[in-house]
Scaffold this active site. Structure first.
Site, short mmCIF file in Angstrom:
data_model
loop_
_atom_site.label_atom_id
_atom_site.label_comp_id
_atom_site.label_asym_id
_atom_site.label_seq_id
_atom_site.Cartn_x
_atom_site.Cartn_y
_atom_site.Cartn_z
N GLY A 27 2.36 20.40 27.35
CA GLY A 27 3.39 21.00 28.19
C GLY A 27 2.82 22.09 29.08
O GLY A 27 1.93 22.84 28.68
N ARG A 88 0.49 13.90 28.70
CA ARG A 88 0.20 13.55 27.31
C ARG A 88 -0.79 12.38 27.32
O ARG A 88 -0.84 11.61 28.28
CB ARG A 88 1.48 13.13 26.58
CG ARG A 88 2.66 14.08 26.79
CD ARG A 88 2.53 15.35 26.00
NE ARG A 88 3.68 16.22 26.19
CZ ARG A 88 3.82 17.42 25.65
NH1 ARG A 88 2.87 17.88 24.86
NH2 ARG A 88 4.89 18.15 25.88
N ASP A 119 -1.77 23.01 20.03
CA ASP A 119 -2.50 22.45 18.88
C ASP A 119 -3.00 21.04 19.13
O ASP A 119 -4.12 20.69 18.73
CB ASP A 119 -1.60 22.46 17.64
CG ASP A 119 -1.47 23.85 17.03
OD1 ASP A 119 -2.32 24.70 17.35
OD2 ASP A 119 -0.55 24.08 16.24
N THR A 141 1.06 27.63 25.66
CA THR A 141 2.33 27.02 25.26
C THR A 141 3.42 28.07 25.28
O THR A 141 3.21 29.20 24.84
CB THR A 141 2.24 26.40 23.85
OG1 THR A 141 3.56 26.06 23.40
CG2 THR A 141 1.60 27.33 22.84
N ASP A 143 5.92 28.03 23.43
CA ASP A 143 6.56 28.07 22.11
C ASP A 143 6.02 29.16 21.18
O ASP A 143 6.62 29.42 20.13
CB ASP A 143 6.39 26.72 21.41
CG ASP A 143 7.21 25.63 22.07
OD1 ASP A 143 8.31 25.95 22.57
OD2 ASP A 143 6.77 24.47 22.09
N ASP A 145 3.66 29.08 19.10
CA ASP A 145 3.59 28.48 17.77
C ASP A 145 2.16 28.18 17.31
O ASP A 145 1.94 27.38 16.40
CB ASP A 145 4.41 27.20 17.71
CG ASP A 145 3.94 26.13 18.71
OD1 ASP A 145 3.14 26.47 19.61
OD2 ASP A 145 4.39 24.99 18.59
N ARG A 187 11.36 22.81 20.04
CA ARG A 187 11.68 21.66 19.20
C ARG A 187 11.30 21.91 17.74
O ARG A 187 12.04 21.57 16.83
CB ARG A 187 10.95 20.42 19.73
CG ARG A 187 11.31 19.12 19.00
CD ARG A 187 10.68 17.91 19.64
NE ARG A 187 9.22 17.94 19.60
CZ ARG A 187 8.44 18.09 20.67
NH1 ARG A 187 8.97 18.20 21.86
NH2 ARG A 187 7.12 18.11 20.55
#
Length: 336
Positions: A27, A88, A119, A141, A143, A145, A187
């Site tokens: 992303g 992707r 990741d 990212t 996120d 995360d 997500r």
């Protein structure tokens, strides 16, 4: 002795980085262009060549590789998205794809590769490192995360974009005395939801890490707040929970209070990066080049406790990240 010294010098020449490749994968995130720019300009200042790889690992396998100059990254630091584009790539998960990618790096003389992503992107970098391509990963990212770092490129911009949108929704929610459900991205990780919940003074935060929320208790709390004279009720809902539109219908039916769902969506990925994302991403990009020049490989750049650090990719991928319990408790306490 002379022969031994000659062999050492030849080994050093062979191992020396001459050309660096850079790609963005997964992303997109605001600040990726700042990182690309820093990689390019730091490498050029050190006398290296830089090759940009379009569309991530997919573009690498398709040999979408271009030379990059200082001018190519001019006027990009303030732009969102990624000038190299991203995609992707399922083929990169296969041994055949990984070997092909390593062979293409060798074909184009890419001695070191900077991978900007999450990741999944790091897993690809890990495979290339095992096949002899020196790799450095930068955490890109929205996120937040990635377990080895307190900061990821793009999170600051994304969370500020979401915060500003939620402030605007609260204004109209108050005017109409509504309950508003605002769905933010995330997500598998609830950091955007948690930070917005605290920053926007939300009454409720729903995150993937806390999936077992009780909707009946939520409805009771909405009604209690209404009795206390509150003019609105804000629910921040992470994408991983989802179902915001149907949730709004159920809440309205159960409470009689007008309820609206707003899904902020991919606007959180775009926009001009904040100062923090520009500065941190630039610092990480420059550090990636320095690590390659120092002969390091299979590393991830991170930021912990106010310092830029680097980890072995294997170690970084094995780490697990959890929502800070104290932040979640603070969010619930402040919602009272």
């Amino acid at each position: 002795m002379a022969e031994a010294n000659k062999k050492v010098r030849l080994d050093e020449i062979e191992d020396r980085i001459r050309t660096i490749g850079v790609l963005t994968s997964g992303g997109d995130a605001p600040g990726m262009n700042a990182a690309i720019r820093a990689v390019v300009r730091t490498a050029l200042a050190k006398g290296l060549k830089v090759r940009g790889i379009r569309r991530g690992y997919h573009g690498l396998l398709k040999e979408e590789i271009i030379d990059l100059s200082a001018r190519d990254v001019s006027d990009t630091i303030q732009r969102g998205g990624t000038i190299l584009q991203t995609a992707r790539c399922q083929a990169m998960r296969t041994e055949e794809g990984q070997q092909k990618a390593a062979a293409i790096c060798k074909k184009y003389g890419i001695d070191g590769l900077v991978v900007i992503g999450g990741d999944g992107s790091f897993a690809g970098a890990q495979r290339l490192a095992n096949l002899g391509v020196k790799t450095i990963g930068l955490p890109g990212t929205i996120d937040l995360d990635i377990a080895c770092t307190d900061y990821t490129i793009g999170f600051d911009t994304a969370v500020n974009t979401a915060m500003e949108a939620i402030d605007k929704i609260r204004d109209t929610s108050t005017s109409h005395e509504r309950c508003s459900i605002i769905e933010v991205m995330g997500r598998d990780a609830g950091y955007l939801a948690l930070w917005c919940g605290i920053a926007n003074g939300a009454e409720c935060i729903l995150m993937p890490e806390e999936r077992n929320y009780n909707e009946e208790e939520l409805i009771e709390d909405i009604l209690e707040n209404k009795k206390r004279g509150k003019k609105n009720y804000i629910i921040i809902n992470a994408e991983g929970i989802g179902d915001s539109i149907n949730m709004a219908k159920r809440i309205e039916e159960a409470t009689g209070i007008e309820t609206r769902a707003s899904i902020i969506g991919h606007m959180q990925r775009g926009g001009s990066p904040t100062c923090k994302d520009r500065v941190y991403a630039s610092t990480m990009g420059a550090m990636a080049v320095e690590l390659l020049l120092a002969g390091k490989s299979n590393r991830v750049v991170g930021y912990q406790h106010g310092a830029y650090v680097d980890f072995d990719i294997n170690e970084a991928l094995s780490m697990k990240k959890k929502i800070p319990a104290h932040q979640y408790e603070i969010a619930k306490l402040l919602a009272l």
